[in-house]
Design a protein around this motif. Structure first.
Motif, PDB file in Angstrom:
ATOM      1  N   PRO A  39       0.817  -1.213   0.000  1.00  0.00           N
ATOM      2  CA  PRO A  39       0.000   0.000   0.000  1.00  0.00           C
ATOM      3  C   PRO A  39       0.849   1.261   0.000  1.00  0.00           C
ATOM      4  O   PRO A  39       0.530   2.218  -0.683  1.00  0.00           O
ATOM      5  N   GLN A  40       1.967   1.238   0.759  1.00  0.00           N
ATOM      6  CA  GLN A  40       2.783   2.442   0.820  1.00  0.00           C
ATOM      7  C   GLN A  40       3.418   2.721  -0.535  1.00  0.00           C
ATOM      8  O   GLN A  40       3.463   3.863  -0.990  1.00  0.00           O
ATOM      9  N   LYS A  41       3.909   1.683  -1.214  1.00  0.00           N
ATOM     10  CA  LYS A  41       4.524   1.862  -2.525  1.00  0.00           C
ATOM     11  C   LYS A  41       3.528   2.465  -3.505  1.00  0.00           C
ATOM     12  O   LYS A  41       3.826   3.436  -4.217  1.00  0.00           O
ATOM     13  N   GLU A  42       2.328   1.915  -3.511  1.00  0.00           N
ATOM     14  CA  GLU A  42       1.306   2.406  -4.431  1.00  0.00           C
ATOM     15  C   GLU A  42       0.889   3.834  -4.087  1.00  0.00           C
ATOM     16  O   GLU A  42       0.683   4.672  -4.975  1.00  0.00           O
ATOM     17  N   GLN A  43       0.789   4.101  -2.791  1.00  0.00           N
ATOM     18  CA  GLN A  43       0.415   5.456  -2.363  1.00  0.00           C
ATOM     19  C   GLN A  43       1.474   6.472  -2.773  1.00  0.00           C
ATOM     20  O   GLN A  43       1.152   7.574  -3.236  1.00  0.00           O
ATOM     21  N   LEU A  44       2.740   6.095  -2.609  1.00  0.00           N
ATOM     22  CA  LEU A  44       3.821   7.010  -2.961  1.00  0.00           C
ATOM     23  C   LEU A  44       3.881   7.240  -4.467  1.00  0.00           C
ATOM     24  O   LEU A  44       4.087   8.375  -4.925  1.00  0.00           O
ATOM     25  N   GLU A  45       3.699   6.184  -5.232  1.00  0.00           N
ATOM     26  CA  GLU A  45       3.703   6.336  -6.691  1.00  0.00           C
ATOM     27  C   GLU A  45       2.561   7.240  -7.150  1.00  0.00           C
ATOM     28  O   GLU A  45       2.745   8.081  -8.041  1.00  0.00           O
ATOM     29  N   GLU A  46       1.402   7.066  -6.524  1.00  0.00           N
ATOM     30  CA  GLU A  46       0.256   7.903  -6.862  1.00  0.00           C
ATOM     31  C   GLU A  46       0.500   9.349  -6.437  1.00  0.00           C
ATOM     32  O   GLU A  46       0.155  10.295  -7.161  1.00  0.00           O
ATOM     33  N   ALA A  47       1.114   9.526  -5.257  1.00  0.00           N
ATOM     34  CA  ALA A  47       1.407  10.875  -4.766  1.00  0.00           C
ATOM     35  C   ALA A  47       2.390  11.596  -5.674  1.00  0.00           C
ATOM     36  O   ALA A  47       2.265  12.801  -5.908  1.00  0.00           O
ATOM     37  N   ILE A  48       3.355  10.857  -6.230  1.00  0.00           N
ATOM     38  CA  ILE A  48       4.335  11.453  -7.153  1.00  0.00           C
ATOM     39  C   ILE A  48       3.662  11.905  -8.439  1.00  0.00           C
ATOM     40  O   ILE A  48       3.971  12.971  -8.987  1.00  0.00           O
ATOM     41  N   LYS A  49       2.717  11.091  -8.907  1.00  0.00           N
ATOM     42  CA  LYS A  49       1.976  11.472 -10.126  1.00  0.00           C
ATOM     43  C   LYS A  49       1.176  12.751  -9.905  1.00  0.00           C
ATOM     44  O   LYS A  49       1.129  13.641 -10.759  1.00  0.00           O
ATOM     45  N   LYS A  50       0.542  12.830  -8.727  1.00  0.00           N
ATOM     46  CA  LYS A  50      -0.302  13.999  -8.435  1.00  0.00           C
ATOM     47  C   LYS A  50       0.524  15.254  -8.193  1.00  0.00           C
ATOM     48  O   LYS A  50       0.117  16.356  -8.566  1.00  0.00           O
ATOM     49  N   ASN A  51       1.667  15.083  -7.525  1.00  0.00           N
ATOM     50  CA  ASN A  51       2.494  16.244  -7.198  1.00  0.00           C
ATOM     51  C   ASN A  51       3.967  15.914  -7.449  1.00  0.00           C
ATOM     52  O   ASN A  51       4.705  15.572  -6.522  1.00  0.00           O
ATOM     53  N   PRO A  52       4.410  15.997  -8.692  1.00  0.00           N
ATOM     54  CA  PRO A  52       5.787  15.594  -9.038  1.00  0.00           C
ATOM     55  C   PRO A  52       6.870  16.505  -8.460  1.00  0.00           C
ATOM     56  O   PRO A  52       8.050  16.181  -8.558  1.00  0.00           O
ATOM     57  N   LYS A  53       6.479  17.624  -7.840  1.00  0.00           N
ATOM     58  CA  LYS A  53       7.477  18.536  -7.280  1.00  0.00           C
ATOM     59  C   LYS A  53       7.646  18.353  -5.769  1.00  0.00           C
ATOM     60  O   LYS A  53       8.392  19.098  -5.143  1.00  0.00           O
ATOM     61  N   ASP A  54       6.960  17.381  -5.196  1.00  0.00           N
ATOM     62  CA  ASP A  54       7.081  17.100  -3.760  1.00  0.00           C
ATOM     63  C   ASP A  54       8.218  16.102  -3.545  1.00  0.00           C
ATOM     64  O   ASP A  54       8.072  14.903  -3.797  1.00  0.00           O
ATOM     65  N   GLU A  55       9.354  16.606  -3.073  1.00  0.00           N
ATOM     66  CA  GLU A  55      10.565  15.785  -2.956  1.00  0.00           C
ATOM     67  C   GLU A  55      10.389  14.622  -1.987  1.00  0.00           C
ATOM     68  O   GLU A  55      10.916  13.526  -2.213  1.00  0.00           O
ATOM     69  N   GLN A  56       9.639  14.828  -0.888  1.00  0.00           N
ATOM     70  CA  GLN A  56       9.565  13.833   0.175  1.00  0.00           C
ATOM     71  C   GLN A  56       9.019  12.497  -0.322  1.00  0.00           C
ATOM     72  O   GLN A  56       9.449  11.432   0.120  1.00  0.00           O
ATOM     73  N   ASN A  57       8.069  12.525  -1.253  1.00  0.00           N
ATOM     74  CA  ASN A  57       7.496  11.274  -1.766  1.00  0.00           C
ATOM     75  C   ASN A  57       8.540  10.450  -2.510  1.00  0.00           C
ATOM     76  O   ASN A  57       8.579   9.221  -2.396  1.00  0.00           O
ATOM     77  N   TYR A  58       9.420  11.122  -3.261  1.00  0.00           N
ATOM     78  CA  TYR A  58      10.508  10.415  -3.946  1.00  0.00           C
ATOM     79  C   TYR A  58      11.453   9.791  -2.917  1.00  0.00           C
ATOM     80  O   TYR A  58      11.870   8.638  -3.062  1.00  0.00           O
TER      81      TYR A  58
END
Length: 454
Positions: A187-206
């Motif tokens: 779930p965390q991997k999928e959530q992070l991948e989705e979060a990166i798609k939504k906000n590609p400028k948020d460094e913390q998700n990467y």
């Protein structure tokens, strides 16, 4: 003493606000205040000499006069807590909080009661309140969530904390422990991948995704995420994970070195990632020796690594390349870094033999024997060195001193030892005895060698 006096003055001001106000009957009030002051000082004095029972009697007299004084209730709670009378301590601290919920120390008193009694469930709402006074109490809250199996809440709080600052080693441990659980990984991997798609400028998700992949030894995937990060946020330290490779591919050693040190300097970067970046730069530096100075500068960054002696591994790398000078140089650095690394010492002696520097072999082997007198290998290397220097008597003496440790010796004791090593030990003794014309001993060791060869 100055601190005690200042603290006492503060408490008196808290406890006796009526001293500051005009009253109808000043004589009567003065008498009451004197009694309160005397009782309070008595309580403080008795607590100071650990007479908690007497301190309780004195503070209870104060409470009789001013039952709604929160400071008196707090003092009562502290004395009950020192006596491990947790029920009465809890009640006293609760009353203090009810009377004045803006004093952090009253809440702290309740937390002390619940912590000492291991009542973690009751501790949680208290710590949530304490966070309003001190953000650092979030670490306590994470620990409480972990102890009460509220892993979801612990994980969310850790993410919140990491977004604002670097996690402590204890919090990193909790985070990795949670990430290793199947309940959180996917779930965390999928959530992070989705979060990166939504906000590609948020460094913390990467960063979270890179760390997640690294914790599962999936460095290839971690590097893919770093490449993506580099495209979106080129100034990010984490982007330099992929930039190192990019610069190396372009034969740009200067910028590759800068990127490598950006990675090594980042305390939040996983060691596995740092090792991989370092290894890639090492391969480049071997082909471009002017950058070996950067390898020397980089090695100390791994000094706190408890599992890998980086200088030793670099030495092995050069040994495979048959560069004996650099092999010796890095083995010496590795041994200096970890003076208990017997394997590094033995490999170093092997390289010295390959270089035919037998004088140094004997010096180093005997030095190591002073610290590790039961290591049979050091007797062997010293004996071999003396035989090569034609100092057969010294060789025979030191080899025979090592015989006691050869008897029980077997392959399971060390990865680089086996029966072949034992055979070589006896071969060196045979050489010594032959040149000393000690025929009897030569025959003894020849028979032992034959038994081994069978």
């Amino acid at each position: 003493m100055k601190k005690i006096i200042l603290f006492s003055v503060l408490i008196i001001l808290l406890c006796f606000p009526n001293l500051l106000l005009a009253q109808e009957n000043p004589d009567a009030i003065a008498l009451v205040d004197d009694q309160l002051e005397n009782n309070f000082y008595e309580a403080v004095k008795q607590r100071g000499i650990e007479n908690y029972d007497k301190a309780i009697v004195a503070i209870q007299k104060c409470i009789e006069k001013e039952p709604k004084n929160a400071a008196f209730q707090y003092e009562l709670g502290k004395n009950y807590l020192s006596l491990k009378n947790y029920v009465d301590a809890e009640n006293a601290f609760k009353k203090a909080v009810e009377l004045d919920n803006k004093q952090r120390w009253y809440w702290n008193g309740l937390y002390d009661v619940y912590y000492q009694t291991r009542d973690y469930q009751k501790s949680i709402p208290i710590v949530e309140k304490l966070i309003e006074f001190d953000e650092n109490m979030k670490e306590d809250l994470v620990s409480l969530y972990m102890n009460t199996n509220q892993h979801g809440k612990a994980f969310e709080l850790l993410k919140n904390m990491e977004a604002k600052s670097k996690l402590s080693s204890t919090m990193e441990f909790y985070k990795l422990k949670l990430q290793e659980s199947n309940a959180y990984t996917k779930p965390q991997k999928e959530q992070l991948e989705e979060a990166i798609k939504k906000n590609p400028k948020d460094e913390q998700n990467y960063i979270d995704l890179i760390v997640l992949y690294s914790s599962f030894n999936q460095e290839d995937k971690a590097f893919e995420v770093a490449k993506q990060l580099e495209k979106e946020i080129p100034n990010s330290d984490w982007a330099h994970v992929s930039l190192v490779k990019f610069h190396l591919n372009n034969n740009d050693g200067e910028n590759a070195s800068k990127s490598m040190f950006k990675v090594l300097d980042n305390n939040r970067m996983d060691l596995k990632i740092k090792h991989r970046v370092f290894n890639e730069f090492l391969i480049f530096a071997v082909k471009n020796p002017t950058y070996l100075k950067d390898i020397d500068k980089a090695i100390p960054y791994f000094n706190d690594d408890k599992e890998i002696n980086v200088a030793k591994e670099v030495a092995k790398f050069f040994w495979k390349k048959n560069d004996l000078e650099k092999t010796v140089y890095y083995f010496e650095k590795g041994i200096k870094k970890n003076s208990d690394d017997v394997e590094a010492m033995e490999l170093y002696l092997e390289v010295l033999i390959q270089k035919q520097d037998f004088q140094l072999v004997t010096i180093k082997a005997e030095d190591y024997l002073e610290s590790f007198p039961t290591q049979v290998g050091f007797y062997f290397y010293a004996g071999l060195g003396y035989n090569q220097l034609k100092e057969y008597k010294k060789a025979k003496t030191i080899l025979e001193n090592g015989l006691d440790f050869v008897v029980e010796f077997n392959a399971s004791e060390s990865g680089i030892y086996n029966n072949r090593f034992n055979a070589n030990f006896y071969k060196q003794l045979i050489i010594s005895c032959e040149n000393l014309n000690d025929i009897a001993k030569k025959q003894v060791y020849t028979n032992k060698l034959k038994q081994l060869q069978k």
